[in-house]
Design a protein around this motif. Structure first.
Motif, PDB file in Angstrom:
ATOM      1  N   SER A 250      -9.519   4.021  -8.382  1.00 23.94           N
ATOM      2  CA  SER A 250      -8.326   3.403  -9.605  1.00 23.94           C
ATOM      3  C   SER A 250      -7.134   3.436  -9.316  1.00 23.94           C
ATOM      4  O   SER A 250      -6.284   2.679  -9.442  1.00 23.94           O
ATOM      5  CB  SER A 250      -8.716   4.551 -10.632  1.00 23.94           C
ATOM      6  OG  SER A 250      -7.860   4.117 -11.754  1.00 23.94           O
ATOM      7  N   VAL A 251      -6.603   4.469  -8.168  1.00 24.42           N
ATOM      8  CA  VAL A 251      -5.372   4.541  -7.938  1.00 24.42           C
ATOM      9  C   VAL A 251      -4.972   3.223  -7.025  1.00 24.42           C
ATOM     10  O   VAL A 251      -3.934   2.654  -7.185  1.00 24.42           O
ATOM     11  CB  VAL A 251      -5.074   5.933  -7.304  1.00 24.42           C
ATOM     12  CG1 VAL A 251      -3.417   5.878  -6.678  1.00 24.42           C
ATOM     13  CG2 VAL A 251      -4.940   7.026  -8.213  1.00 24.42           C
ATOM     14  N   LEU A 252      -5.820   3.262  -6.016  1.00 24.32           N
ATOM     15  CA  LEU A 252      -5.427   2.285  -4.955  1.00 24.32           C
ATOM     16  C   LEU A 252      -5.506   0.696  -5.422  1.00 24.32           C
ATOM     17  O   LEU A 252      -4.773  -0.212  -5.084  1.00 24.32           O
ATOM     18  CB  LEU A 252      -6.680   2.347  -3.901  1.00 24.32           C
ATOM     19  CG  LEU A 252      -6.736   3.374  -2.856  1.00 24.32           C
ATOM     20  CD1 LEU A 252      -7.988   3.200  -1.931  1.00 24.32           C
ATOM     21  CD2 LEU A 252      -5.528   3.504  -2.111  1.00 24.32           C
ATOM     22  N   THR A 253      -6.310   0.610  -6.598  1.00 26.20           N
ATOM     23  CA  THR A 253      -6.062  -0.933  -7.300  1.00 26.20           C
ATOM     24  C   THR A 253      -5.129  -1.103  -8.096  1.00 26.20           C
ATOM     25  O   THR A 253      -4.735  -2.164  -8.221  1.00 26.20           O
ATOM     26  CB  THR A 253      -7.476  -0.957  -8.183  1.00 26.20           C
ATOM     27  OG1 THR A 253      -7.418   0.140  -9.303  1.00 26.20           O
ATOM     28  CG2 THR A 253      -8.810  -1.191  -7.564  1.00 26.20           C
ATOM     29  N   THR A 254      -4.125  -0.032  -8.220  1.00 24.13           N
ATOM     30  CA  THR A 254      -2.898  -0.464  -9.141  1.00 24.13           C
ATOM     31  C   THR A 254      -1.823  -0.353  -8.054  1.00 24.13           C
ATOM     32  O   THR A 254      -0.561  -0.524  -8.520  1.00 24.13           O
ATOM     33  CB  THR A 254      -2.653   0.810  -9.952  1.00 24.13           C
ATOM     34  OG1 THR A 254      -2.640   2.052  -9.138  1.00 24.13           O
ATOM     35  CG2 THR A 254      -3.820   1.078 -11.014  1.00 24.13           C
ATOM     36  N   LEU A 255      -2.167  -0.172  -6.965  1.00 23.79           N
ATOM     37  CA  LEU A 255      -0.883  -0.223  -5.923  1.00 23.79           C
ATOM     38  C   LEU A 255      -0.633  -1.816  -5.637  1.00 23.79           C
ATOM     39  O   LEU A 255      -1.434  -2.701  -5.583  1.00 23.79           O
ATOM     40  CB  LEU A 255      -1.301   0.139  -4.435  1.00 23.79           C
ATOM     41  CG  LEU A 255      -1.457   1.886  -4.350  1.00 23.79           C
ATOM     42  CD1 LEU A 255      -2.096   1.837  -2.936  1.00 23.79           C
ATOM     43  CD2 LEU A 255      -0.329   2.586  -4.812  1.00 23.79           C
ATOM     44  N   PRO A 256       0.953  -2.024  -5.476  1.00 20.55           N
ATOM     45  CA  PRO A 256       1.140  -3.421  -5.297  1.00 20.55           C
ATOM     46  C   PRO A 256       0.836  -4.140  -4.012  1.00 20.55           C
ATOM     47  O   PRO A 256       0.429  -3.462  -3.080  1.00 20.55           O
ATOM     48  CB  PRO A 256       2.841  -3.370  -5.297  1.00 20.55           C
ATOM     49  CG  PRO A 256       3.118  -1.995  -4.873  1.00 20.55           C
ATOM     50  CD  PRO A 256       1.721  -1.231  -5.372  1.00 20.55           C
ATOM     51  N   PRO A 257       0.639  -5.420  -3.878  1.00 14.83           N
ATOM     52  CA  PRO A 257       0.123  -6.040  -2.633  1.00 14.83           C
ATOM     53  C   PRO A 257       1.361  -5.724  -1.517  1.00 14.83           C
ATOM     54  O   PRO A 257       2.500  -5.540  -1.756  1.00 14.83           O
ATOM     55  CB  PRO A 257       0.452  -7.655  -2.967  1.00 14.83           C
ATOM     56  CG  PRO A 257       0.044  -7.596  -4.724  1.00 14.83           C
ATOM     57  CD  PRO A 257       0.880  -6.418  -4.969  1.00 14.83           C
ATOM     58  N   GLY A 258       0.855  -5.572  -0.448  1.00 12.16           N
ATOM     59  CA  GLY A 258       1.692  -5.348   0.764  1.00 12.16           C
ATOM     60  C   GLY A 258       2.036  -3.786   1.140  1.00 12.16           C
ATOM     61  O   GLY A 258       2.741  -3.383   1.729  1.00 12.16           O
ATOM     62  N   THR A 259       1.189  -2.893   0.253  1.00 15.28           N
ATOM     63  CA  THR A 259       1.330  -1.407   0.348  1.00 15.28           C
ATOM     64  C   THR A 259       1.275  -0.981   1.661  1.00 15.28           C
ATOM     65  O   THR A 259       0.019  -1.455   2.265  1.00 15.28           O
ATOM     66  CB  THR A 259       0.717  -0.519  -0.493  1.00 15.28           C
ATOM     67  OG1 THR A 259       0.963  -1.102  -2.025  1.00 15.28           O
ATOM     68  CG2 THR A 259       0.759   0.894  -0.565  1.00 15.28           C
ATOM     69  N   ARG A 260       1.996  -0.211   2.528  1.00 18.68           N
ATOM     70  CA  ARG A 260       1.717   0.312   3.842  1.00 18.68           C
ATOM     71  C   ARG A 260       0.357   0.956   3.768  1.00 18.68           C
ATOM     72  O   ARG A 260       0.000   1.931   2.998  1.00 18.68           O
ATOM     73  CB  ARG A 260       3.062   0.883   4.319  1.00 18.68           C
ATOM     74  CG  ARG A 260       4.170  -0.061   4.577  1.00 18.68           C
ATOM     75  CD  ARG A 260       5.460   0.866   5.026  1.00 18.68           C
ATOM     76  NE  ARG A 260       5.888   1.675   3.785  1.00 18.68           N
ATOM     77  CZ  ARG A 260       6.831   2.577   4.157  1.00 18.68           C
ATOM     78  NH1 ARG A 260       7.256   2.794   5.593  1.00 18.68           N
ATOM     79  NH2 ARG A 260       7.123   3.513   3.356  1.00 18.68           N
ATOM     80  N   THR A 261       0.071   1.027   5.235  1.00 18.20           N
ATOM     81  CA  THR A 261      -1.398   1.595   5.377  1.00 18.20           C
ATOM     82  C   THR A 261      -1.021   3.233   5.226  1.00 18.20           C
ATOM     83  O   THR A 261      -1.850   4.022   4.591  1.00 18.20           O
ATOM     84  CB  THR A 261      -1.733   1.275   6.703  1.00 18.20           C
ATOM     85  OG1 THR A 261      -2.110   0.148   6.884  1.00 18.20           O
ATOM     86  CG2 THR A 261      -2.989   2.249   7.266  1.00 18.20           C
ATOM     87  N   ARG A 262       0.112   3.779   5.983  1.00 21.94           N
ATOM     88  CA  ARG A 262       0.434   5.136   5.617  1.00 21.94           C
ATOM     89  C   ARG A 262       0.320   5.321   4.110  1.00 21.94           C
ATOM     90  O   ARG A 262      -0.199   6.699   3.895  1.00 21.94           O
ATOM     91  CB  ARG A 262       1.452   5.254   6.378  1.00 21.94           C
ATOM     92  CG  ARG A 262       1.976   6.974   6.362  1.00 21.94           C
ATOM     93  CD  ARG A 262       3.412   7.002   6.936  1.00 21.94           C
ATOM     94  NE  ARG A 262       4.327   6.313   6.513  1.00 21.94           N
ATOM     95  CZ  ARG A 262       5.100   6.615   5.274  1.00 21.94           C
ATOM     96  NH1 ARG A 262       4.989   8.085   4.812  1.00 21.94           N
ATOM     97  NH2 ARG A 262       5.889   6.023   4.953  1.00 21.94           N
ATOM     98  N   GLN A 263       0.730   4.724   3.215  1.00 23.52           N
ATOM     99  CA  GLN A 263       0.841   5.107   1.774  1.00 23.52           C
ATOM    100  C   GLN A 263      -0.705   5.183   1.400  1.00 23.52           C
ATOM    101  O   GLN A 263      -0.885   6.330   0.563  1.00 23.52           O
ATOM    102  CB  GLN A 263       1.658   4.574   0.999  1.00 23.52           C
ATOM    103  CG  GLN A 263       3.059   4.199   1.446  1.00 23.52           C
ATOM    104  CD  GLN A 263       3.872   3.374   0.697  1.00 23.52           C
ATOM    105  OE1 GLN A 263       3.544   2.297   0.582  1.00 23.52           O
ATOM    106  NE2 GLN A 263       5.342   3.658   0.328  1.00 23.52           N
ATOM    107  N   MET A 264      -1.248   4.362   1.676  1.00 22.97           N
ATOM    108  CA  MET A 264      -2.804   4.248   1.109  1.00 22.97           C
ATOM    109  C   MET A 264      -3.524   5.354   1.612  1.00 22.97           C
ATOM    110  O   MET A 264      -4.211   5.925   0.818  1.00 22.97           O
ATOM    111  CB  MET A 264      -3.427   2.864   1.513  1.00 22.97           C
ATOM    112  CG  MET A 264      -2.732   1.545   0.822  1.00 22.97           C
ATOM    113  SD  MET A 264      -3.489   0.167   1.308  1.00 22.97           S
ATOM    114  CE  MET A 264      -5.024   0.350   0.599  1.00 22.97           C
ATOM    115  N   VAL A 265      -3.231   5.653   2.876  1.00 20.43           N
ATOM    116  CA  VAL A 265      -4.092   6.810   3.681  1.00 20.43           C
ATOM    117  C   VAL A 265      -3.798   8.081   2.880  1.00 20.43           C
ATOM    118  O   VAL A 265      -4.360   9.001   2.508  1.00 20.43           O
ATOM    119  CB  VAL A 265      -3.903   6.863   5.021  1.00 20.43           C
ATOM    120  CG1 VAL A 265      -4.733   8.160   5.356  1.00 20.43           C
ATOM    121  CG2 VAL A 265      -4.698   5.690   5.575  1.00 20.43           C
TER     122      VAL A 265
END
Length: 233
Positions: free
Chosen positions: A119-134
């Motif tokens: 749910s959180v990842l699907t709200t991230l804007p396009p181009g979010t950095r890998t480090r932030q997602m991890v």
């Protein structure tokens, strides 16, 4: 002479901690309940901690407690876990374009893709950095591991009841659903889910959740997204 277009304002930086704190409000108490029940079932506290580190399956971990206490074989527990978490296959398919390219980050996100992290990842804007997602996924698992450790230690030292803390999961899902609704372009997915569950509950109350997921998937396959010319005045 044409005017030079003004540069677009820089996007506001993402605070991964603020994204993860709502998940912590559910994961810490629920992890405590799991650790407490695991120890009360007769297992050592460190085994509960290892389960949250290397299994990290949420509801399947709760299901694992009575199955281990009953002495069921590992194969039966693994099969039950596969059935319970089968919905994550659809989560992963819908995130293929967002998953990072780096193998280590990609595989960790596949492992740590819980309902709340999805749910959180699907709200991230396009181009979010890998480090932030991890980092988001790692923080979410960290809250669960922390709760498990606290609950296991409490369960090994004291005889207290944690009844009622399971409501934190329902409250967490409600918050995440509202956030999904706020970020979505249309409320149609929410209504599809509500109607699907209502139909499944009326027809197959004992298998309402699984049936509702199937109906929602079918609706998604046949749903035709309106073209831009159809929605613009």
């Amino acid at each position: 002479m044409s005017a030079t277009p003004a540069p677009s304002p820089p996007s506001r930086p993402i605070s991964v901690l603020s994204l993860s704190v709502p998940v912590a409000m559910g994961y810490v108490p629920l992890g405590m309940v799991f650790g407490f029940l695991f120890v009360q079932a007769g297992a050592p506290w460190w085994l509960a901690l290892l389960a949250s580190v290397f299994v990290f399956a949420g509801a399947a971990q709760f299901m694992m407690v009575p199955m281990l206490a009953a002495g069921l074989p590992v194969a039966s527990i693994a099969l039950a876990t596969l059935v319970v978490n089968l919905r994550h296959v659809f989560y992963g398919l819908s995130l293929l374009d967002k998953l990072p390219v780096k193998p280590w980050a990609r595989w960790y996100l596949v492992f740590a893709l819980t309902d709340e992290t999805y749910s959180v990842l699907t709200t991230l804007p396009p181009g979010t950095r890998t480090r932030q997602m991890v980092t988001v996924a790692l923080l979410n698992q960290g809250w669960w591991v922390l709760g498990t450790l606290l609950g296991a230690v409490i369960g090994a030292q004291a005889q207290i009841s944690l009844v009622g803390l399971d409501f934190a999961l329902a409250a967490l899902f409600a918050v995440l659903a509202v956030e999904q609704w706020r970020h979505a372009d249309s409320a149609a997915p929410l209504w599809v889910a509500v109607v699907s569950y209502a139909v499944a509950w009326a027809l197959l109350p004992q298998h309402a959740l699984l049936s509702a997921i199937g109906l929602s998937v079918l609706a998604g396959l046949f749903w035709r997204k309106p073209a831009a010319s159809e929605v613009t005045p």
